[in-house]
Design a protein around this motif. Structure first.
Motif, PDB file in Angstrom:
ATOM      1  N   ARG A   1       0.814  -1.179   0.063  1.00 56.03           N
ATOM      2  CA  ARG A   1      -0.035   0.052   0.029  1.00 56.03           C
ATOM      3  C   ARG A   1       0.870   1.197  -0.029  1.00 56.03           C
ATOM      4  N   VAL A   2       0.513   2.128  -0.674  1.00 53.74           N
ATOM      5  CA  VAL A   2       1.243   3.495  -0.874  1.00 53.74           C
ATOM      6  C   VAL A   2      -0.117   4.664  -0.943  1.00 53.74           C
ATOM      7  N   ALA A   3       0.963   5.928  -0.860  1.00 51.58           N
ATOM      8  CA  ALA A   3      -0.118   6.871  -1.065  1.00 51.58           C
ATOM      9  C   ALA A   3       0.466   7.607  -2.171  1.00 51.58           C
ATOM     10  N   LEU A   4      -0.415   7.937  -3.317  1.00 52.21           N
ATOM     11  CA  LEU A   4       0.116   8.092  -4.726  1.00 52.21           C
ATOM     12  C   LEU A   4      -0.418   9.647  -4.765  1.00 52.21           C
ATOM     13  N   LYS A   5       0.414  10.494  -5.171  1.00 52.17           N
ATOM     14  CA  LYS A   5      -0.019  12.028  -5.156  1.00 52.17           C
ATOM     15  C   LYS A   5       0.152  12.164  -6.878  1.00 52.17           C
ATOM     16  N   VAL A   6      -1.110  12.578  -7.193  1.00 50.07           N
ATOM     17  CA  VAL A   6      -0.937  12.953  -8.684  1.00 50.07           C
ATOM     18  C   VAL A   6      -1.212  14.734  -8.797  1.00 50.07           C
ATOM     19  N   LEU A   7      -0.231  15.206  -9.485  1.00 45.61           N
ATOM     20  CA  LEU A   7       0.006  16.493  -9.853  1.00 45.61           C
ATOM     21  C   LEU A   7      -1.208  16.810 -11.060  1.00 45.61           C
ATOM     22  N   PRO A   8      -1.564  18.011 -10.999  1.00 46.38           N
ATOM     23  CA  PRO A   8      -2.601  18.565 -12.100  1.00 46.38           C
ATOM     24  C   PRO A   8      -1.572  18.744 -13.157  1.00 46.38           C
ATOM     25  N   ALA A   9      -1.679  18.710 -14.456  1.00 49.26           N
ATOM     26  CA  ALA A   9      -0.774  18.815 -15.608  1.00 49.26           C
ATOM     27  C   ALA A   9      -0.237  20.244 -15.522  1.00 49.26           C
ATOM     28  N   ALA A  10      -0.975  21.232 -15.250  1.00 46.62           N
ATOM     29  CA  ALA A  10      -0.463  22.576 -15.231  1.00 46.62           C
ATOM     30  C   ALA A  10       0.662  22.575 -14.396  1.00 46.62           C
ATOM     31  N   ALA A  11       0.486  21.867 -13.407  1.00 48.74           N
ATOM     32  CA  ALA A  11       1.645  22.243 -12.376  1.00 48.74           C
ATOM     33  C   ALA A  11       3.123  21.627 -12.773  1.00 48.74           C
ATOM     34  N   LEU A  12       2.998  20.595 -13.688  1.00 49.77           N
ATOM     35  CA  LEU A  12       4.239  20.198 -14.424  1.00 49.77           C
ATOM     36  C   LEU A  12       5.033  21.064 -15.129  1.00 49.77           C
ATOM     37  N   LEU A  13       4.236  22.385 -15.608  1.00 50.20           N
ATOM     38  CA  LEU A  13       4.882  23.309 -16.434  1.00 50.20           C
ATOM     39  C   LEU A  13       5.655  24.400 -15.579  1.00 50.20           C
ATOM     40  N   ASP A  14       5.406  24.195 -14.361  1.00 51.30           N
ATOM     41  CA  ASP A  14       5.880  25.483 -13.329  1.00 51.30           C
ATOM     42  C   ASP A  14       6.871  24.903 -12.660  1.00 51.30           C
ATOM     43  N   PRO A  15       8.362  25.289 -12.626  1.00 51.15           N
ATOM     44  CA  PRO A  15       9.242  24.448 -11.930  1.00 51.15           C
ATOM     45  C   PRO A  15       9.312  24.809 -10.589  1.00 51.15           C
ATOM     46  N   ARG A  16       8.471  25.837 -10.133  1.00 46.49           N
ATOM     47  CA  ARG A  16       8.664  26.055  -8.591  1.00 46.49           C
ATOM     48  C   ARG A  16       7.383  25.058  -8.182  1.00 46.49           C
ATOM     49  N   HIS A  17       6.148  24.619  -8.858  1.00 50.34           N
ATOM     50  CA  HIS A  17       5.407  23.293  -8.342  1.00 50.34           C
ATOM     51  C   HIS A  17       6.399  22.171  -8.144  1.00 50.34           C
ATOM     52  N   LEU A  18       7.117  21.833  -9.303  1.00 48.71           N
ATOM     53  CA  LEU A  18       7.876  20.744  -9.271  1.00 48.71           C
ATOM     54  C   LEU A  18       8.938  20.565  -7.928  1.00 48.71           C
ATOM     55  N   GLN A  19       9.666  21.715  -7.805  1.00 50.32           N
ATOM     56  CA  GLN A  19      10.545  21.764  -6.717  1.00 50.32           C
ATOM     57  C   GLN A  19       9.771  21.710  -5.324  1.00 50.32           C
ATOM     58  N   ARG A  20       8.570  22.232  -5.160  1.00 49.56           N
ATOM     59  CA  ARG A  20       7.756  21.985  -4.006  1.00 49.56           C
ATOM     60  C   ARG A  20       7.391  20.456  -3.808  1.00 49.56           C
ATOM     61  N   PHE A  21       7.061  19.868  -5.194  1.00 48.13           N
ATOM     62  CA  PHE A  21       6.601  18.392  -4.930  1.00 48.13           C
ATOM     63  C   PHE A  21       7.797  17.645  -4.718  1.00 48.13           C
ATOM     64  N   ARG A  22       8.899  17.897  -5.347  1.00 44.09           N
ATOM     65  CA  ARG A  22      10.292  17.214  -4.739  1.00 44.09           C
ATOM     66  C   ARG A  22      10.571  17.295  -3.089  1.00 44.09           C
ATOM     67  N   HIS A  23      10.386  18.408  -2.755  1.00 44.33           N
ATOM     68  CA  HIS A  23      10.631  18.836  -1.360  1.00 44.33           C
ATOM     69  C   HIS A  23       9.882  17.992  -0.255  1.00 44.33           C
ATOM     70  N   GLU A  24       8.391  17.794  -1.011  1.00 47.72           N
ATOM     71  CA  GLU A  24       7.254  16.951   0.016  1.00 47.72           C
ATOM     72  C   GLU A  24       7.818  15.545  -0.072  1.00 47.72           C
ATOM     73  N   ALA A  25       8.194  15.167  -1.498  1.00 53.38           N
ATOM     74  CA  ALA A  25       8.488  13.623  -1.595  1.00 53.38           C
ATOM     75  C   ALA A  25       9.724  13.268  -0.698  1.00 53.38           C
ATOM     76  N   GLN A  26      10.704  14.264  -0.504  1.00 48.24           N
ATOM     77  CA  GLN A  26      11.924  14.060   0.194  1.00 48.24           C
ATOM     78  C   GLN A  26      11.467  14.064   1.608  1.00 48.24           C
ATOM     79  N   ALA A  27      10.602  14.849   2.212  1.00 45.08           N
ATOM     80  CA  ALA A  27      10.335  14.789   3.250  1.00 45.08           C
ATOM     81  C   ALA A  27       9.645  13.536   4.057  1.00 45.08           C
ATOM     82  N   ALA A  28       8.600  13.093   2.941  1.00 45.45           N
ATOM     83  CA  ALA A  28       7.905  11.842   3.230  1.00 45.45           C
ATOM     84  C   ALA A  28       8.938  10.683   3.452  1.00 45.45           C
TER      85      ALA A  28
END
Length: 121
Positions: free
Chosen positions: A94-121
């Motif tokens: 079992r895992v928690a799967l986070k799915v980003l909206p496609a628009a977020a993938l275009l913005d490097p700030r959103h991607l960086q925030r996602f990476r930080h969240e993933a590393q913290a988890a």
């Protein structure tokens, strides 16, 4: 973020605003209106459509899959996306799967925030 990245992200947001009001043109005609970024815009909007289709399938089909993950249920949603309880079908866990909206993938700030969240988890 380059000027063209910013332009594509802004145009995707514009397209989404039009879609929310029921006035969105088809992807091809929208991309043709912006020839300077048409290939990237077309790709981004097609990616967005694929994500939306997957999200709809997950809501309508119990046990739907996204990649190697079988969705069990939605856990929550917020500004960064939707989190699902899922089973990793390869690792059988079992895992928690986070799915980003496609628009977020275009913005490097959103991607960086996602990476930080993933590393913290």
């Amino acid at each position: 973020m380059s000027d063209s990245d910013t332009r594509v992200a802004d145009l995707v947001e514009n397209f989404l605003d039009l879609k929310r009001t029921g006035r969105a043109p088809d992807v091809e005609s929208f991309a043709r209106r912006h020839p300077d970024v048409a290939p990237r815009l077309r790709e981004a909007l097609q990616g967005l459509a694929a994500v939306e289709e997957a999200a709809l399938r997950v809501r309508e089909e119990p046990g739907a899959t996204i990649g190697d993950y079988r969705i069990a249920r939605e856990i929550g949603r917020g500004g960064m996306g939707v989190v699902y309880e899922a089973e990793d079908t390869k690792l059988k866990r079992r895992v928690a799967l986070k799915v980003l909206p496609a628009a977020a993938l275009l913005d490097p700030r959103h991607l960086q925030r996602f990476r930080h969240e993933a590393q913290a988890a």
